[in-house]
Design a protein around this motif. Structure first.
Motif, PDB file in Angstrom:
ATOM      1  N   GLN A  77       0.205  -3.380   7.780  1.00  0.00           N
ATOM      2  CA  GLN A  77       0.394  -2.428   6.518  1.00  0.00           C
ATOM      3  C   GLN A  77       0.329  -2.956   5.497  1.00  0.00           C
ATOM      4  O   GLN A  77       0.098  -1.751   5.112  1.00  0.00           O
ATOM      5  CB  GLN A  77       1.836  -2.178   6.693  1.00  0.00           C
ATOM      6  N   ALA A 106       4.309   8.169   0.480  1.00  0.00           N
ATOM      7  CA  ALA A 106       4.765   7.114   1.056  1.00  0.00           C
ATOM      8  C   ALA A 106       6.407   7.971   2.323  1.00  0.00           C
ATOM      9  O   ALA A 106       5.992   7.333   3.038  1.00  0.00           O
ATOM     10  CB  ALA A 106       5.110   5.893   0.539  1.00  0.00           C
ATOM     11  N   ASN A 116      -3.854  -4.176   4.447  1.00  0.00           N
ATOM     12  CA  ASN A 116      -5.143  -4.066   4.333  1.00  0.00           C
ATOM     13  C   ASN A 116      -5.620  -5.038   4.816  1.00  0.00           C
ATOM     14  O   ASN A 116      -5.599  -6.513   3.762  1.00  0.00           O
ATOM     15  CB  ASN A 116      -5.676  -3.317   3.083  1.00  0.00           C
ATOM     16  N   GLU A 157       5.796   3.319   8.825  1.00  0.00           N
ATOM     17  CA  GLU A 157       5.310   1.760   7.973  1.00  0.00           C
ATOM     18  C   GLU A 157       6.803   1.721   6.630  1.00  0.00           C
ATOM     19  O   GLU A 157       6.996   0.455   6.853  1.00  0.00           O
ATOM     20  CB  GLU A 157       4.474   3.110   6.890  1.00  0.00           C
ATOM     21  N   GLN A 186      -2.200   1.424  11.634  1.00  0.00           N
ATOM     22  CA  GLN A 186      -2.264   1.287  10.141  1.00  0.00           C
ATOM     23  C   GLN A 186      -1.029   3.124   9.895  1.00  0.00           C
ATOM     24  O   GLN A 186      -2.066   3.639   9.740  1.00  0.00           O
ATOM     25  CB  GLN A 186      -3.092   1.290   8.925  1.00  0.00           C
ATOM     26  N   TYR A 187       0.228   2.784   8.760  1.00  0.00           N
ATOM     27  CA  TYR A 187       0.445   3.350   7.677  1.00  0.00           C
ATOM     28  C   TYR A 187       1.255   4.735   8.621  1.00  0.00           C
ATOM     29  O   TYR A 187       0.679   5.949   8.318  1.00  0.00           O
ATOM     30  CB  TYR A 187      -0.694   4.392   6.190  1.00  0.00           C
ATOM     31  N   ASP A 188       1.409   4.153   9.741  1.00  0.00           N
ATOM     32  CA  ASP A 188       2.284   5.479  10.781  1.00  0.00           C
ATOM     33  C   ASP A 188       0.759   6.399  11.070  1.00  0.00           C
ATOM     34  O   ASP A 188       1.549   7.213  11.991  1.00  0.00           O
ATOM     35  CB  ASP A 188       3.279   6.687  10.520  1.00  0.00           C
ATOM     36  N   GLN A 189      -0.419   5.768  11.642  1.00  0.00           N
ATOM     37  CA  GLN A 189      -1.263   6.468  12.465  1.00  0.00           C
ATOM     38  C   GLN A 189      -1.958   5.390  13.251  1.00  0.00           C
ATOM     39  O   GLN A 189      -1.556   4.420  12.986  1.00  0.00           O
ATOM     40  CB  GLN A 189      -2.193   7.422  10.542  1.00  0.00           C
ATOM     41  N   ARG A 212       5.549   8.396   6.060  1.00  0.00           N
ATOM     42  CA  ARG A 212       4.912   7.713   6.726  1.00  0.00           C
ATOM     43  C   ARG A 212       6.333   6.999   7.418  1.00  0.00           C
ATOM     44  O   ARG A 212       6.456   5.550   6.874  1.00  0.00           O
ATOM     45  CB  ARG A 212       3.764   6.760   6.266  1.00  0.00           C
ATOM     46  N   PRO A 231       0.454  -1.684   0.048  1.00  0.00           N
ATOM     47  CA  PRO A 231       0.109   0.245   0.399  1.00  0.00           C
ATOM     48  C   PRO A 231       1.074   1.550   0.083  1.00  0.00           C
ATOM     49  O   PRO A 231       0.561   2.566   0.781  1.00  0.00           O
ATOM     50  CB  PRO A 231      -0.747   0.281   0.911  1.00  0.00           C
ATOM     51  N   TYR A 232       1.875   1.593  -0.678  1.00  0.00           N
ATOM     52  CA  TYR A 232       2.837   2.552  -0.913  1.00  0.00           C
ATOM     53  C   TYR A 232       1.891   3.524  -1.736  1.00  0.00           C
ATOM     54  O   TYR A 232       1.445   3.210  -2.403  1.00  0.00           O
ATOM     55  CB  TYR A 232       3.947   2.474  -1.780  1.00  0.00           C
ATOM     56  N   SER A 233       2.279   5.203  -1.396  1.00  0.00           N
ATOM     57  CA  SER A 233       1.709   5.591  -2.637  1.00  0.00           C
ATOM     58  C   SER A 233       2.585   6.796  -2.274  1.00  0.00           C
ATOM     59  O   SER A 233       3.393   6.504  -2.172  1.00  0.00           O
ATOM     60  CB  SER A 233       0.360   6.182  -1.642  1.00  0.00           C
TER      61      SER A 233
END
Length: 262
Positions: A139, A27, A141, A33, A201-204, A30, A22-24
């Motif tokens: 990390q 990323a 889904n 992550e 998730q995702y550093d949140q 984050r 789930p990179y964007s």
């Protein structure tokens, strides 16, 4: 040749299985992550290289596995006479409810649901890699309930975890592959997750759920007596119900260690 075959088979349980990461474009923003995933794949590569140099194949022996210890406060040790039966990675959700009339109240825990993945051999041979798996798995889904292995590893399903009521966590370790028993449980003890635990998730997220020691209630089978939840990642709710719906889920992952009477 024998060692190379062992390396391939033993590490396939934690090897890359072509997941969609789930990179964007954001990323790089984050850091947690990125650090977790980088550490996991670097460690996996080093294990493969080291395995190729082994003169003998290690034995998958659960007596070599060591239950992680929280610091500075540790959970009570397993009761005398118990032996480790199974280790699993749990991946699912912690579930909460909120009173719509009180936004300042904390969310109430109403159980959890998770799929358990067989990590027994990883626990006995690669404990450092095992301890990264909850943070790594978080990390990615959640897939449908038909998912047969833990992303990004190939750990196979070994059971399920749910609550039969708000105070009774229930574990089933019965699958087509093996019949290890079931265990309705009660909480025996808890300690806060280390401050270094992945918060979500995702550093949140709002923090990792507590580490637990659970004891089996009447109705347990397979000689199951005690269950530990350790190395948790994510799962905590926000501090208050402000802006939250009446019911909601928070994704989490953890190691579960199952002990039986000898």
């Amino acid at each position: 040749m024998l060692c190379n075959l062992w390396v391939a088979s033993a590490l396939c349980a934690v090897a890359l299985s072509a997941p969609t990461i789930p990179y964007s474009s954001a990323a790089a923003e984050r850091p947690t992550e990125m650090k977790v995933l980088s550490e996991y794949f670097n460690m996996l590569g080093s294990k493969v290289q080291a395995g190729n140099q082994m003169a003998e194949a290690p034995v998958c022996d659960l007596s070599n596995a060591v239950l992680p210890t929280a610091s500075p406060t540790a959970l009570p040790k397993p009761s005398e006479g118990l032996v480790l039966k199974h280790v699993a990675i749990g991946r699912g959700t912690q579930n909460y409810s909120c009173s719509t009339g009180n936004a300042t109240a904390p969310p109430a825990a109403v159980g959890a649901i998770a799929t358990l993945y067989n990590a027994s051999c990883v626990a006995s041979t690669y404990p450092d890699l095992l301890n990264l798996l909850p943070s790594v798995a978080l990390q990615f889904n959640l897939s449908s309930v038909s998912q047969t292995s833990l992303t990004p590893s190939n750990l196979a399903i070994s059971g399920h975890h749910l609550f039969t009521n708000t105070t009774t966590p229930f574990f089933t370790l019965n699958t087509d592959a093996m019949q290890l028993g079931v265990a309705p449980c009660a909480k025996n003890n808890s300690v806060s997750a280390p401050t270094s635990a992945v918060k979500g998730q995702y550093d949140q997220g709002f923090g990792a759920v507590a580490w637990l020691k659970l004891t089996a209630r009447s109705g347990a089978t397979g000689n199951l007596e005690e269950v530990y939840r350790v190395n948790t990642a994510g799962g905590n709710p926000p501090a208050t119900c402000a802006g939250m719906p009446a019911t909601f889920e928070v994704q989490y992952a953890a190691e579960y260690w199952f002990y039986e009477s000898a």
